[in-house]
Design an enzyme around this catalytic site. Sequence first.
Site, PDB file in Angstrom:
ATOM      1  N   CYS A 258       0.834  -1.210   0.000  1.00 53.46           N
ATOM      2  CA  CYS A 258       0.000   0.000   0.000  1.00 53.46           C
ATOM      3  C   CYS A 258       0.870   1.261   0.000  1.00 53.46           C
ATOM      4  O   CYS A 258       1.585   1.527   0.975  1.00 53.46           O
ATOM      5  CB  CYS A 258      -0.914  -0.040   1.221  1.00 53.46           C
TER       6      CYS A 258
ATOM      7  N   CYS B 274       0.179   3.691   2.830  1.00 49.09           N
ATOM      8  CA  CYS B 274       0.662   3.105   4.089  1.00 49.09           C
ATOM      9  C   CYS B 274       2.160   3.338   4.249  1.00 49.09           C
ATOM     10  O   CYS B 274       2.635   3.663   5.337  1.00 49.09           O
ATOM     11  CB  CYS B 274       0.382   1.606   4.130  1.00 49.09           C
TER      12      CYS B 274
END
Length: 142
Positions: free
Chosen positions: A66, A69
């Site tokens: 991600c 993230c």
Amino acid sequence: MTNIVCSACGATNRIGVDKAMARGKCGRCGKALFSGTPADVPAAILEKQIAKSDIPVLVDVWAPWCGPCRVMGPQFEAAARAAEPEMRFVKLNSDDNQALAGQLGIRGIPTMILFKNGKEAGRVSGAMSSTDIVNWARQTAR
């Protein structure tokens, strides 16, 4: 005395609420209870953190693939340095802990969930700056 769960071994430690709390070490494994770096914990230790910690537990649910993230990771770490031992900062890899991520109702990542007294106190999705993380967590923990 305050119950603090070790992020390394999951042992519950009783420690005085003062400056020594930041320097406390686990009675079982000897590791620092607060390091300023959020531990990436497995489901079992996260469940202990939520159930047994007397301080709020802020969980960053993330995944290695991600992009947002990965951007937020250093911000979450900076927030931990700023706010520990007032609250516990931990990370939960949603790929490695899919069952728990499902139980937590994770629909998108990154998602932060603040737990207080064993219950969810709030959640927010999307990448945030360290200042915004700390401000949101402190306001939500009140």
